[in-house]
Design a protein around this motif. Structure first.
Motif, PDB file in Angstrom:
ATOM      1  N   PRO A 139      -0.992   7.917 -29.020  1.00 41.00           N
ATOM      2  CA  PRO A 139      -0.377   7.004 -27.980  1.00 41.00           C
ATOM      3  C   PRO A 139       0.824   7.497 -27.583  1.00 41.00           C
ATOM      4  N   LEU A 140       1.514   7.959 -28.532  1.00 42.61           N
ATOM      5  CA  LEU A 140       2.878   8.372 -28.190  1.00 42.61           C
ATOM      6  C   LEU A 140       3.117  10.051 -28.279  1.00 42.61           C
ATOM      7  N   GLU A 141       2.308  10.535 -27.804  1.00 43.58           N
ATOM      8  CA  GLU A 141       2.175  12.199 -27.320  1.00 43.58           C
ATOM      9  C   GLU A 141       3.358  12.357 -26.705  1.00 43.58           C
ATOM     10  N   GLY A 142       4.038  13.307 -27.128  1.00 41.39           N
ATOM     11  CA  GLY A 142       5.282  13.760 -26.356  1.00 41.39           C
ATOM     12  C   GLY A 142       6.697  12.875 -26.582  1.00 41.39           C
ATOM     13  N   ILE A 143       6.465  11.996 -27.270  1.00 40.88           N
ATOM     14  CA  ILE A 143       7.764  11.171 -27.821  1.00 40.88           C
ATOM     15  C   ILE A 143       8.224  11.777 -29.105  1.00 40.88           C
ATOM     16  N   ASP A 144       9.576  12.327 -28.991  1.00 42.29           N
ATOM     17  CA  ASP A 144      10.141  12.812 -30.117  1.00 42.29           C
ATOM     18  C   ASP A 144      10.868  11.914 -31.017  1.00 42.29           C
ATOM     19  N   PRO A 145      10.995  12.381 -32.322  1.00 42.14           N
ATOM     20  CA  PRO A 145      11.931  11.498 -33.309  1.00 42.14           C
ATOM     21  C   PRO A 145      13.267  11.110 -32.536  1.00 42.14           C
ATOM     22  N   PRO A 146      13.806  10.085 -33.118  1.00 42.53           N
ATOM     23  CA  PRO A 146      15.206   9.815 -32.406  1.00 42.53           C
ATOM     24  C   PRO A 146      16.163  10.754 -32.832  1.00 42.53           C
ATOM     25  N   THR A 147      17.101  10.804 -32.021  1.00 44.42           N
ATOM     26  CA  THR A 147      18.356  11.927 -32.315  1.00 44.42           C
ATOM     27  C   THR A 147      19.082  11.104 -33.312  1.00 44.42           C
ATOM     28  N   GLU A 148      20.011  12.104 -33.942  1.00 47.87           N
ATOM     29  CA  GLU A 148      21.153  11.781 -34.874  1.00 47.87           C
ATOM     30  C   GLU A 148      21.961  10.659 -34.190  1.00 47.87           C
ATOM     31  N   LYS A 149      22.225  10.690 -33.030  1.00 54.20           N
ATOM     32  CA  LYS A 149      23.154   9.661 -32.294  1.00 54.20           C
ATOM     33  C   LYS A 149      22.474   8.291 -32.175  1.00 54.20           C
TER      34      LYS A 149
ATOM     35  N   CYS B 266      -6.030  -3.192 -41.987  1.00 52.53           N
ATOM     36  CA  CYS B 266      -4.563  -3.834 -41.250  1.00 52.53           C
ATOM     37  C   CYS B 266      -4.812  -4.531 -39.839  1.00 52.53           C
ATOM     38  N   PRO B 267      -4.262  -5.506 -39.681  1.00 54.72           N
ATOM     39  CA  PRO B 267      -4.696  -6.253 -38.406  1.00 54.72           C
ATOM     40  C   PRO B 267      -3.984  -5.781 -37.436  1.00 54.72           C
ATOM     41  N   LEU B 268      -2.768  -5.005 -37.500  1.00 56.39           N
ATOM     42  CA  LEU B 268      -1.843  -4.481 -36.430  1.00 56.39           C
ATOM     43  C   LEU B 268      -2.483  -3.047 -36.143  1.00 56.39           C
ATOM     44  N   ARG B 269      -2.091  -2.648 -34.698  1.00 59.22           N
ATOM     45  CA  ARG B 269      -2.551  -1.381 -34.314  1.00 59.22           C
ATOM     46  C   ARG B 269      -1.438  -0.781 -33.498  1.00 59.22           C
ATOM     47  N   CYS B 270      -0.336  -0.276 -34.431  1.00 55.95           N
ATOM     48  CA  CYS B 270       0.839   0.199 -34.170  1.00 55.95           C
ATOM     49  C   CYS B 270       0.767   1.460 -33.447  1.00 55.95           C
TER      50      CYS B 270
ATOM     51  N   THR C 281       2.141  -3.207 -31.058  1.00 57.37           N
ATOM     52  CA  THR C 281       1.303  -3.236 -32.073  1.00 57.37           C
ATOM     53  C   THR C 281      -0.138  -4.166 -31.892  1.00 57.37           C
ATOM     54  N   GLY C 282      -0.083  -4.742 -30.639  1.00 56.48           N
ATOM     55  CA  GLY C 282      -1.323  -5.601 -30.398  1.00 56.48           C
ATOM     56  C   GLY C 282      -1.041  -7.065 -30.619  1.00 56.48           C
ATOM     57  N   HIS C 283      -0.007  -7.551 -31.267  1.00 57.51           N
ATOM     58  CA  HIS C 283       0.096  -8.757 -31.684  1.00 57.51           C
ATOM     59  C   HIS C 283       1.535  -9.222 -31.524  1.00 57.51           C
ATOM     60  N   THR C 284       2.098 -10.424 -31.417  1.00 61.72           N
ATOM     61  CA  THR C 284       3.225 -10.777 -31.210  1.00 61.72           C
ATOM     62  C   THR C 284       3.924 -10.903 -32.797  1.00 61.72           C
ATOM     63  N   ASN C 285       5.449 -11.015 -32.482  1.00 61.73           N
ATOM     64  CA  ASN C 285       5.819 -11.041 -33.897  1.00 61.73           C
ATOM     65  C   ASN C 285       6.135 -12.536 -34.630  1.00 61.73           C
ATOM     66  N   GLN C 286       5.692 -13.435 -33.878  1.00 62.80           N
ATOM     67  CA  GLN C 286       5.864 -14.877 -34.290  1.00 62.80           C
ATOM     68  C   GLN C 286       5.749 -15.051 -35.898  1.00 62.80           C
ATOM     69  N   ASN C 287       4.598 -14.906 -36.254  1.00 68.24           N
ATOM     70  CA  ASN C 287       4.290 -14.927 -37.833  1.00 68.24           C
ATOM     71  C   ASN C 287       5.423 -14.186 -38.521  1.00 68.24           C
ATOM     72  N   ILE C 288       5.729 -13.029 -38.021  1.00 72.87           N
ATOM     73  CA  ILE C 288       6.702 -12.041 -38.885  1.00 72.87           C
ATOM     74  C   ILE C 288       8.048 -12.908 -38.997  1.00 72.87           C
ATOM     75  N   LEU C 289       8.391 -13.185 -38.138  1.00 76.49           N
ATOM     76  CA  LEU C 289       9.811 -13.844 -37.874  1.00 76.49           C
ATOM     77  C   LEU C 289       9.797 -15.235 -38.847  1.00 76.49           C
ATOM     78  N   GLU C 290       8.620 -15.799 -38.609  1.00 80.12           N
ATOM     79  CA  GLU C 290       8.487 -17.076 -39.463  1.00 80.12           C
ATOM     80  C   GLU C 290       8.479 -16.751 -41.022  1.00 80.12           C
ATOM     81  N   LEU C 291       7.727 -15.800 -41.324  1.00 78.90           N
ATOM     82  CA  LEU C 291       7.929 -15.260 -42.509  1.00 78.90           C
ATOM     83  C   LEU C 291       9.251 -14.905 -43.020  1.00 78.90           C
ATOM     84  N   ALA C 292      10.033 -14.194 -42.440  1.00 80.60           N
ATOM     85  CA  ALA C 292      11.318 -13.755 -42.817  1.00 80.60           C
ATOM     86  C   ALA C 292      12.073 -15.035 -42.915  1.00 80.60           C
TER      87      ALA C 292
END
Length: 235
Positions: free
Chosen positions: A212-222, A28-32, A137-148
């Motif tokens: 990298p996201l240590e301490g970040i909780d999953p999103p709430t129901e709201k 994978c080229p991304l580093r999410c 991710t380490g990269h822009t989303n330009q290619n992704i939006l163009e693919l879409a």
């Protein structure tokens, strides 16, 4: 033709319609920052080598239980686009529905050839803001939006996936922008809001990496409700 494979899932229910055979590709080229398959990053690290024919043989072992088809996931399957092309050609010859689970980052002529043999694209738009996407991710989303946009132009069926991560993309201004972008596409069959989770955090530690996201909780129901409302109805 050989491909580097991380693993298989014989009875996948979350990667396209029906019960599917899922092939997790290596590389994978991304580093999410929230990646739960960090063990797939390196192309030739801890993996198995298969030919398309050998993968079809693995699928045929459980074919009687499949109601969907095959999904190429990862990692990023388009890092091995030539292999996926041959695999999907073989699948289409055998009447098997094909789905491509991709970040969309790799968008070139070879990727377009793969799309000719792809029945459904699961497109993961991680962040609508270009710079925030680069931070994530380490990269822009330009290619992704163009693919879409390209997928819309050729009328290729798409499911948009969006992993919702608190402090990163839960802000309503980003969700509104994503909605506006998706609304202009003519081929989107569904939008899936996927809650961020930490189930893959242990893999980072096993590889000697700090999560990298240590301490970040999953999103709430709201937060999930707000995201679903905005992305599905535009409110």
């Amino acid at each position: 033709m050989q491909g580097y494979i991380n693993s298989f899932e014989s009875f996948g229910t979350k990667d396209g319609p029906g019960i599917r055979f899922v092939v997790f590709m290596q590389g994978c080229p991304l580093r999410c920052l929230y990646c739960h398959n960090v063990d797939t990053w390196e192309l030739k690290d801890k993996n198995y080598i298969y030919t398309p024919t050998e993968i079809l043989a693995e699928l045929n072992k459980v074919k009687a239980f499949l109601t969907g088809g095959i999904t190429a996931s990862g990692g990023e399957p388009l890092m091995q686009a030539s292999f996926i092309l041959e695999l999907f050609k073989l699948c289409k010859e055998n009447g098997i529905h094909t789905a491509l689970d991709t970040s969309g980052f790799i968008f070139n002529d070879q990727a377009k050839k793969v799309l000719e043999y792809t029945d459904l694209v699961l497109l993961d738009i991680k962040h609508i803001d270009e710079m925030a996407h680069k931070d994530l991710t380490g990269h822009t989303n330009q290619n992704i939006l163009e693919l879409a946009k390209y997928l819309s132009d050729i009328q290729k069926p798409v499911w948009i996936r969006h992993v919702l991560v608190p402090t990163i993309n839960t802000d309503e201004k980003y969700l509104e922008r994503l909605h506006q972008f998706v609304a202009q596409l003519k081929n989107v069959e569904r939008i899936e809001v996927l809650p961020y989770h930490t189930l893959g955090a242990y893999k980072w530690k096993e590889l000697g990496l700090g999560y990298p996201l240590e301490g970040i909780d999953p999103p709430t129901e709201k937060q999930l409700q707000i995201a679903n409302t905005i992305l599905e109805t535009g409110k």
